[in-house]
Design a protein around this motif. Structure first.
Motif, PDB file in Angstrom:
ATOM      1  N   THR A   2     -11.702  16.630  -5.796  1.00  0.00           N
ATOM      2  CA  THR A   2     -12.503  15.623  -5.105  1.00  0.00           C
ATOM      3  C   THR A   2     -12.119  14.238  -5.601  1.00  0.00           C
ATOM      4  O   THR A   2     -12.002  14.001  -6.795  1.00  0.00           O
ATOM      5  CB  THR A   2     -14.004  15.866  -5.368  1.00  0.00           C
ATOM      6  OG1 THR A   2     -14.323  17.195  -4.972  1.00  0.00           O
ATOM      7  CG2 THR A   2     -14.846  14.900  -4.580  1.00  0.00           C
ATOM      8  N   ARG A   3     -11.917  13.298  -4.674  1.00  0.00           N
ATOM      9  CA  ARG A   3     -11.597  11.941  -5.073  1.00  0.00           C
ATOM     10  C   ARG A   3     -12.770  11.344  -5.838  1.00  0.00           C
ATOM     11  O   ARG A   3     -13.933  11.580  -5.513  1.00  0.00           O
ATOM     12  CB  ARG A   3     -11.317  11.032  -3.865  1.00  0.00           C
ATOM     13  CG  ARG A   3     -10.340  11.522  -2.830  1.00  0.00           C
ATOM     14  CD  ARG A   3      -9.016  12.012  -3.349  1.00  0.00           C
ATOM     15  NE  ARG A   3      -8.318  11.129  -4.250  1.00  0.00           N
ATOM     16  CZ  ARG A   3      -7.514  11.565  -5.219  1.00  0.00           C
ATOM     17  NH1 ARG A   3      -7.351  12.858  -5.420  1.00  0.00           N
ATOM     18  NH2 ARG A   3      -6.892  10.724  -6.002  1.00  0.00           N
ATOM     19  N   LYS A  15      -8.446   1.584   5.226  1.00  0.00           N
ATOM     20  CA  LYS A  15      -9.529   1.685   4.250  1.00  0.00           C
ATOM     21  C   LYS A  15      -9.058   2.515   3.064  1.00  0.00           C
ATOM     22  O   LYS A  15      -8.498   3.599   3.246  1.00  0.00           O
ATOM     23  CB  LYS A  15     -10.766   2.334   4.872  1.00  0.00           C
ATOM     24  CG  LYS A  15     -11.497   1.460   5.874  1.00  0.00           C
ATOM     25  CD  LYS A  15     -12.731   2.172   6.398  1.00  0.00           C
ATOM     26  CE  LYS A  15     -13.491   1.286   7.393  1.00  0.00           C
ATOM     27  NZ  LYS A  15     -14.689   1.981   7.938  1.00  0.00           N
ATOM     28  N   ILE A  16      -9.310   2.014   1.864  1.00  0.00           N
ATOM     29  CA  ILE A  16      -8.972   2.778   0.664  1.00  0.00           C
ATOM     30  C   ILE A  16     -10.216   2.931  -0.198  1.00  0.00           C
ATOM     31  O   ILE A  16     -11.145   2.131  -0.130  1.00  0.00           O
ATOM     32  CB  ILE A  16      -7.834   2.123  -0.141  1.00  0.00           C
ATOM     33  CG1 ILE A  16      -8.280   0.764  -0.709  1.00  0.00           C
ATOM     34  CG2 ILE A  16      -6.585   1.964   0.721  1.00  0.00           C
ATOM     35  CD1 ILE A  16      -7.295   0.185  -1.718  1.00  0.00           C
ATOM     36  N   GLY A  17     -10.214   3.960  -1.043  1.00  0.00           N
ATOM     37  CA  GLY A  17     -11.373   4.224  -1.882  1.00  0.00           C
ATOM     38  C   GLY A  17     -12.475   4.896  -1.082  1.00  0.00           C
ATOM     39  O   GLY A  17     -12.355   5.134   0.119  1.00  0.00           O
ATOM     40  N   GLY A  18     -13.555   5.235  -1.769  1.00  0.00           N
ATOM     41  CA  GLY A  18     -14.701   5.819  -1.091  1.00  0.00           C
ATOM     42  C   GLY A  18     -14.424   7.163  -0.450  1.00  0.00           C
ATOM     43  O   GLY A  18     -15.075   7.541   0.523  1.00  0.00           O
ATOM     44  N   GLY A  19     -13.423   7.884  -0.955  1.00  0.00           N
ATOM     45  CA  GLY A  19     -13.105   9.192  -0.393  1.00  0.00           C
ATOM     46  C   GLY A  19     -12.109   9.154   0.745  1.00  0.00           C
ATOM     47  O   GLY A  19     -11.764  10.201   1.306  1.00  0.00           O
ATOM     48  N   ASN A  20     -11.621   7.967   1.119  1.00  0.00           N
ATOM     49  CA  ASN A  20     -10.597   7.879   2.158  1.00  0.00           C
ATOM     50  C   ASN A  20      -9.290   8.492   1.652  1.00  0.00           C
ATOM     51  O   ASN A  20      -9.060   8.562   0.441  1.00  0.00           O
ATOM     52  CB  ASN A  20     -10.378   6.417   2.556  1.00  0.00           C
ATOM     53  CG  ASN A  20     -11.490   5.886   3.444  1.00  0.00           C
ATOM     54  OD1 ASN A  20     -11.612   6.287   4.601  1.00  0.00           O
ATOM     55  ND2 ASN A  20     -12.324   5.004   2.896  1.00  0.00           N
ATOM     56  N   ASP A 228      -6.285   5.925  -5.361  1.00  0.00           N
ATOM     57  CA  ASP A 228      -6.605   5.707  -3.951  1.00  0.00           C
ATOM     58  C   ASP A 228      -5.416   5.206  -3.142  1.00  0.00           C
ATOM     59  O   ASP A 228      -5.371   5.384  -1.929  1.00  0.00           O
ATOM     60  CB  ASP A 228      -7.770   4.721  -3.855  1.00  0.00           C
ATOM     61  CG  ASP A 228      -8.983   5.223  -4.622  1.00  0.00           C
ATOM     62  OD1 ASP A 228      -9.656   6.134  -4.113  1.00  0.00           O
ATOM     63  OD2 ASP A 228      -9.227   4.749  -5.746  1.00  0.00           O
ATOM     64  N   THR A 229      -4.463   4.560  -3.804  1.00  0.00           N
ATOM     65  CA  THR A 229      -3.173   4.259  -3.188  1.00  0.00           C
ATOM     66  C   THR A 229      -2.111   4.564  -4.242  1.00  0.00           C
ATOM     67  O   THR A 229      -2.376   4.492  -5.436  1.00  0.00           O
ATOM     68  CB  THR A 229      -3.040   2.786  -2.740  1.00  0.00           C
ATOM     69  OG1 THR A 229      -3.019   1.924  -3.881  1.00  0.00           O
ATOM     70  CG2 THR A 229      -4.191   2.375  -1.841  1.00  0.00           C
ATOM     71  N   LEU A 254      -3.096  16.868  -0.669  1.00  0.00           N
ATOM     72  CA  LEU A 254      -3.789  15.626  -0.325  1.00  0.00           C
ATOM     73  C   LEU A 254      -3.283  15.030   0.982  1.00  0.00           C
ATOM     74  O   LEU A 254      -3.796  14.002   1.431  1.00  0.00           O
ATOM     75  CB  LEU A 254      -3.615  14.589  -1.442  1.00  0.00           C
ATOM     76  CG  LEU A 254      -4.280  14.952  -2.770  1.00  0.00           C
ATOM     77  CD1 LEU A 254      -3.896  13.946  -3.851  1.00  0.00           C
ATOM     78  CD2 LEU A 254      -5.794  14.998  -2.601  1.00  0.00           C
ATOM     79  N   ARG A 255      -2.289  15.648   1.572  1.00  0.00           N
ATOM     80  CA  ARG A 255      -1.738  15.133   2.822  1.00  0.00           C
ATOM     81  C   ARG A 255      -1.347  16.322   3.691  1.00  0.00           C
ATOM     82  O   ARG A 255      -0.619  17.199   3.251  1.00  0.00           O
ATOM     83  CB  ARG A 255      -0.525  14.246   2.520  1.00  0.00           C
ATOM     84  CG  ARG A 255       0.217  13.660   3.714  1.00  0.00           C
ATOM     85  CD  ARG A 255      -0.554  12.561   4.412  1.00  0.00           C
ATOM     86  NE  ARG A 255      -0.966  11.468   3.566  1.00  0.00           N
ATOM     87  CZ  ARG A 255      -0.564  10.208   3.702  1.00  0.00           C
ATOM     88  NH1 ARG A 255       0.332   9.907   4.616  1.00  0.00           N
ATOM     89  NH2 ARG A 255      -1.057   9.256   2.946  1.00  0.00           N
TER      90      ARG A 255
END
Length: 351
Positions: A2-3, A15-20, A228-229, A254-255
């Protein structure tokens, strides 16, 4: 896996972070002032799968070039600034979607405040970047040299400075060429930092050594839900960075999407030029946005059986080859028709 729960930051339309999803980033190695060359490289990176691009801005001409570059590309543009706060301000005025600064090397607190004020006015995210090679003298003395703890303290000091100036649209980057020090630093900062983290192993090296170090370091960090990136920093064509980043993310689950190519290591039974064939298949696979696994095997004796987990595959023999699905042979063709037969199957996949 889990992120980690971080603040969501919008960079252009990404959008990055927050589970994106973890976003793939690279950096141009052209002179930013050369608009045509820079745009050409960015478009090539876009085709490879780059989602955020960073450009060096060492001069005012480079900052001004961003305006025209932005018109011709389709992904968010980050301006990389060192030493001159005026270049950060000019970059934002010319449309940069994010700026990367080290507040420790752009002069006085007033200079940092001027950058923060302009970012706040335009809602432009700031990436606070700290490298192990740029730690302050006091930090080095406190920890007896470069350490993960020192890197984290230096980064958080700068984060707190900008927060104190009334801005929190931040992304944090801490990098080291020491793989395990970089891993440890990310483990530490993830417990203390609410902002998205941009992850990479800096100065990782050539295509071979850089890929190995980045895969090990990023693999450990990302597997813990941190990051996140990402950027795979390689000495060479930045398109190779994107290929590597996609493979790392796919390998970690993750992809999704895109063809995963697997191939055997070759042995004495191999009767075809498997190395060349596997490379050609990998290149061809980039053309097809299919979420399947394709196997390239060097032996018709047990190739289909060994690769039965693959959705589709080819195996070479003496002057001929097999095409198979889920281990079941569907076609026998001449050796020089093998690649074409695979392409035909990919073009009609799912029909």
């Amino acid at each position: 896996m889990t992120r980690k729960d971080t603040k969501t930051i919008q960079i252009g339309d990404v959008k990055i972070g927050g589970g994106n999803p973890v976003a793939i980033q690279s950096m141009t190695n052209t002179k930013t002032e050369d608009i045509q060359a820079t745009v050409g490289q960015i478009l090539a990176l876009e085709r490879a799968g780059c989602e955020i691009i960073r450009c060096a801005v060492p001069t005012m001409d480079a900052a001004n070039a961003l305006r025209e570059i932005k018109k011709q590309i389709h992904i968010p543009l980050v301006a990389d600034i060192h030493f001159d706060y005026k270049l950060a301000i000019a970059s934002m005025e010319n449309g940069a979607d994010k700026i990367r600064i080290n507040p420790g090397n752009i002069g006085s607190r007033e200079n940092v405040q001027a950058v923060v004020d302009r970012a706040k006015a335009g809602g432009v995210p700031i990436r606070v970047g700290v490298n192990s090679g740029s730690l302050e003298k006091e930090i080095l003395e406190k920890y007896g040299g470069v350490t993960a703890e020192g890197i984290v303290e230096s980064a958080l000091d700068k984060v707190h400075m900008i927060e104190g100036m009334g801005y929190d649209k931040l992304v944090v980057s801490i990098k080291s060429s020491d793989v395990m020090m970089c891993v440890r630093a990310h483990e530490l900062i993830a417990q203390k930092c609410p902002y998205p983290l941009h992850v990479g192993i800096t100065e990782s090296g050539t295509l071979l050594s850089g890929n190995i170090k980045s895969s090990v370091g990023l693999g450990i960090i990302l597997y813990q839900g941190i990051g996140d990136t990402i950027r795979v920093s390689l000495t060479g064509d930045p398109v190779e960075e994107i290929k590597s980043a996609k493979l790392i993310l796919r390998s970690l689950g993750l992809r999704k999407g895109g063809i995963e190519v697997v191939s055997c290591p070759t042995c004495g039974r191999t009767k075809i030029d498997l190395i060349s064939l596997a490379n050609q298949v990998e290149t061809m696979a980039d053309e097809f946005p299919l979420g399947i696994k394709v196997a390239v095997m060097g032996c018709v004796v047990n190739g289909p059986g060994e690769a039965k987990e693959a959705d589709l595959g080819i195996a070479g023999g003496i002057g001929e080859g097999l095409v198979f699905k889920k281990g079941e042979i569907i076609k026998k063709v001449k050796e020089d028709e093998l690649l074409g037969a695979l392409r035909d199957e990919l073009e009609h996949w799912g029909e």
